[in-house]
Design an enzyme around this catalytic site. Structure first.
Site, mmCIF file in Angstrom:
data_model
loop_
_atom_site.group_PDB
_atom_site.id
_atom_site.type_symbol
_atom_site.label_atom_id
_atom_site.label_comp_id
_atom_site.label_asym_id
_atom_site.label_seq_id
_atom_site.Cartn_x
_atom_site.Cartn_y
_atom_site.Cartn_z
ATOM 1 C CE LYS A 1 -16.949 20.032 37.329
ATOM 2 N NZ LYS A 1 -18.190 19.613 37.985
ATOM 3 C CB THR B 1 -4.950 13.995 35.894
ATOM 4 O OG1 THR B 1 -4.712 12.592 36.055
ATOM 5 C CG2 THR B 1 -3.627 14.718 35.923
ATOM 6 N N GLY C 1 2.275 15.024 42.680
ATOM 7 C CA GLY C 1 3.427 14.191 42.318
ATOM 8 C C GLY C 1 4.480 15.081 41.690
ATOM 9 C CD GLU D 1 4.185 16.483 32.733
ATOM 10 O OE1 GLU D 1 5.262 16.667 33.290
ATOM 11 O OE2 GLU D 1 3.893 15.439 32.147
ATOM 12 C CB ILE E 1 -11.355 17.126 25.392
ATOM 13 C CG1 ILE E 1 -10.332 18.112 24.809
ATOM 14 C CG2 ILE E 1 -11.553 17.364 26.889
ATOM 15 C CD1 ILE E 1 -8.921 17.974 25.339
HETATM 16 MO MO1 MOS Z 1 5.871 14.416 35.209
HETATM 17 S S1 MOS Z 1 7.309 15.822 35.697
HETATM 18 O O1 MOS Z 1 6.243 13.934 33.639
HETATM 19 O O2 MOS Z 1 6.159 13.209 36.407
#
Ligand code: MOS
Length: 735
Positions: free
Chosen positions: A630, A465, A235, A702, A626
């Protein structure tokens, strides 16, 4: 045993590697026709004629749409609250604002027929010279209206503090335009049923927002629109907002009264679905001789389209990361040019801003003679300099110290050009990072059935993710089951409304709604066990009931009952729990919530050819608790690789004469491949953050892409003594 915290493999892994996962462009329906977009070859002007008769006669062609026969769409004002990638709507008039703008759509029986007929359309233009961005234009940038965040900020008197400082750093840092380059092309399959309901199978990070947007632009009530996206093949922010092709597919399907599938070509991915705008950033730091910051000034300029005020908030990094005793000032301005509207891309804002800030911090380290890790420890702050609030949790210190220990930072000689491996120069660099924690509302539904299996439903997304997996872990723990009993359904507006997969927000927010829904289902089961038919625990207290292995039991008694027995006894087919997670906006809460990292890079530079190779990399992260180490590590690996692309490879070039993006395929736009990536070491040092989420998790995906570039650039300086302030670091800049 708790499933949360376990390194469970992704639930959809097998489907993905065997081709069983169906992406949007894989889908087809009986009677599907195919659409192809014909786009403008000029970047500014208007069309004077569009000759479509040859295309209309071509084999298989069902319709040709241009601004001459396209239905009207509702133009909306730009708002960051609406997922409209750009406000300029396709095929509504003869104006051309950017190269690659749609000028016609052909619908045919097959995709090849549509594409072929498109080549028969003859477009004539009245050409105006395009306004093409170049960094010197930043001097004359304008101030756009305020959007998401304040454009400028000022605390204390940063200018005076810097002027008075014994040590000053001032430099400009530039980054080029970049494209998302998701492997999966954007695609839409649009189908209208007899009642006028539109279903869009769309490659999108936000089914709910897409429905909202399409409803407003096409004037179709939201209840008559479904949007579906089960899997995303990348995405990267490019699929976070809606783009013209989705609207065109919907109207083309209406025009031919058949399902229509529209898939962008690889080349169209460079002009029809946004990109990351270049940034020109200037940073000024003032510090005392021990490297303690007294002032920070950070100003950023980015190009945007002629019709939208897209601001890349790069200077926001400097509002929050380090303390500065005398003040911090930031600003953002834009330059309007002939291009499509930019959009968020892979750690937007932070990934650009940290490049400037964390390279400047490295320059300050050399100017003061303070070790770069020590410099950052000296400028750590427990209070968010921007809002004045304490951070909820901030393990940046641990990221720096534990990361440094893992990396072996204490063996690094301070002097540039002091490490060698044969003929290669070796260098080591560090950078710290702070990443925005988004708080968004979301709903979820959890259904426990008589067989003891669980269905989790939410109109959220698994952008790749691992959300299908983490949501199953969360539901399983709340219900006292194992995750393999849980099926997760996402990406469909017919499911409980949730938020988009943007800003690395899903684990903390949409997944928190799953926790609440599973707890509600469990509590209903406990209520039945206490007070339902033939209640096994009549007269016991709810808080004493234990649920584990699909069984409710009362400690210190032999009484127990499985979910299956409990439902059967009460004549129920299922129990449903609803979750409604509604956090207060981060800015309104008592604490400043961010995630943090410190990253360490070692590079090898060929002194004769200027070639940089990443040798090894350690990333230390505070992303709260977390949920699945993995999957967290997988995300970190992905984020680091994005950062390697940003540092060393990625750059979209615009032809100054035509205003076109020039690199329109994977051979013209470089991204890292396996051979570019060495061993990546990751460690997670965060802890449960109760302010961030009921799950204790903070955003992670991110975060891991932020500050990779400055760590690499700082390592290149350490290796070579050459300070590069313009990304990517290419051979010619080092020679
Ligand atoms: Mo992401 S660039 O926060 O869709």
């Amino acid at each position: 045993m708790n499933a949360i915290g376990q390194p469970i493999s992704r639930a959809d892994g097998r489907r993905k590697v065997t081709g069983g996962a169906r992406y949007t462009a894989d889908l087809t329906l009986a009677g599907t026709a195919h659409a192809a977009i014909v786009h403008s070859t000029i970047a500014n002007g208007r069309t004077t004629s569009i000759e479509t008769s040859a295309a209309a006669r071509a084999p298989g062609v069902l319709a040709v749409l241009t601004h001459g026969n396209m239905p009207h769409m509702n133009r909306l004002a730009w708002s960051h609250l609406r997922p409209q990638g750009q406000t300029y709507l396709p095929l509504q008039d003869d104006k051309i604002h950017y190269a690659g703008q749609p000028v016609a759509v052909v619908v045919a029986e097959t995709r090849d027929q549509a594409a072929h007929a498109g080549t028969l359309i003859e477009v004539e233009y009245a050409v105006e010279p395009p306004v093409v961005f170049s960094p010197p234009m930043a001097r004359d940038a304008g101030v756009p209206p305020q959007r998401m965040w304040p454009l400028a900020s000022s605390s204390g008197d940063a200018g005076q503090a810097i002027a008075d400082a014994p040590v000053k750093i001032e430099a400009a840092y530039t980054m080029p335009d970049r494209h998302h380059n998701a492997m999966e092309p954007h695609a839409t399959l649009a189908v209208w049923d007899e009642e006028g309901t539109l279903t869009l199978y769309d490659s999108t990070q936000m089914v709910v927002g897409t429905r909202k947007l399409v409803s407003l632009v096409l004037g179709v009530p939201e209840e008559k629109i479904n949007v579906v996206c089960e899997f995303l093949g990348g995405g990267f922010g490019g699929k976070s907002w809606s783009w013209p092709h989705t609207l065109l597919a919907a109207l083309a399907a209406k025009a031919v009264s058949r399902p229509v599938r529209l898939q962008l070509t690889r080349a169209q991915m460079y002009s029809m679905v946004g990109h990351q705008a270049a940034t020109v950033q200037t940073i000024a730091l003032g510090a005392d001789r021990d490297g303690r910051l007294t002032g920070i000034r950070h100003d950023s300029v980015n190009p945007t389209s002629s019709f939208d005020d897209y601001v890349e908030y790069a200077a926001v990094a400097s509002r929050h990361l380090w303390g500065a005793s005398g003040g911090i000032a930031t600003s953002h301005r834009v330059v309007y040019v002939n291009r499509n509207s930019p959009v968020v891309l892979r750690a937007p804002m932070e990934a650009q801003g940290h490049f400037a800030l964390e390279c400047a911090m490295d320059e300050l380290a050399y100017a003061t003679g303070v070790d770069p890790v020590e410099l950052r420890l000296r400028n750590d702050t427990a209070i968010d300099p921007y809002s004045g609030r304490p951070f909820s949790t901030r393990a940046l210190r641990q990221c720096l110290t534990e990361g440094a220990a893992r990396f072996g930072w204490n063996k690094r000689p301070a002097q540039p050009r002091s490490m060698r491996d044969g003929r290669y120069l070796i260098g080591q660099g560090v950078a710290g990072a702070i990443f925005t924690h988004w708080r968004w509302p979301g709903k979820a539904r959890v259904t426990l059935d008589a067989a003891g299996t669980v269905l989790v439903e939410a109109a959220a997304h698994d952008i790749g993710t691992g959300t299908y997996t983490t949501m199953a872990q969360v539901a399983a723990d709340a219900l006292g089951l194992t995750p393999d009993r849980v099926v997760v359904r996402l990406g469909d507006t017919r499911l409980p409304e949730s938020h988009p997969a943007i800003g690395s927000s899903t684990a903390a927010n949409a997944t928190a709604a799953v926790l609440l829904a599973a707890q509600a289902a469990r509590d209903k089961a406990i209520t039945l066990a206490l007070a339902g038919r033939d209640a096994p625990f009549a007269a016991a207290a709810a808080r004493d009931i234990i649920v584990a292995d699909g069984t409710l039991s009362l400690p210190r008694t032999s009484r127990s009952i499985t979910y299956a027995e409990l439902l059967a006894r009460n004549g129920l087919a299922s129990l449903v729990g609803d979750g409604d997670y509604n956090p207060v906006e981060e800015a309104l809460g008592p604490k400043a919530i961010f995630s943090f990292s410190a990253v360490f890079a070692e590079v090898r530079v060929d002194p004769d050819f200027g070639l940089v190779r990443l040798k090894r990399f350690v990333g230390a992260y505070d992303a709260g608790r977390i949920l699945n180490p993995k999957l967290a590590r997988s995300q970190a690996i992905g984020g680091i690789i994005w950062g390697v692309g940003q540092a060393l490879l990625e750059k979209s070039e615009t032809d100054p004469a035509s205003g076109r993006f020039m690199n329109r395929n994977y051979s013209g736009y470089l991204v890292p491949t396996n051979a570019d990536i060495p061993e990546l070491d990751t460690l997670f040092v965060g802890r449960f953050d109760e302010e961030a989420s009921p799950l204790g998790a903070k955003g992670i995906g991110e975060l891991t892409a932020v500050s990779v570039a400055p760590a690499i650039v700082n390592a290149v300086y350490h290796a070579t003594g050459k300070r590069i302030r313009d990304l990517p670091v290419t051979v010619e800049k080092l020679l």
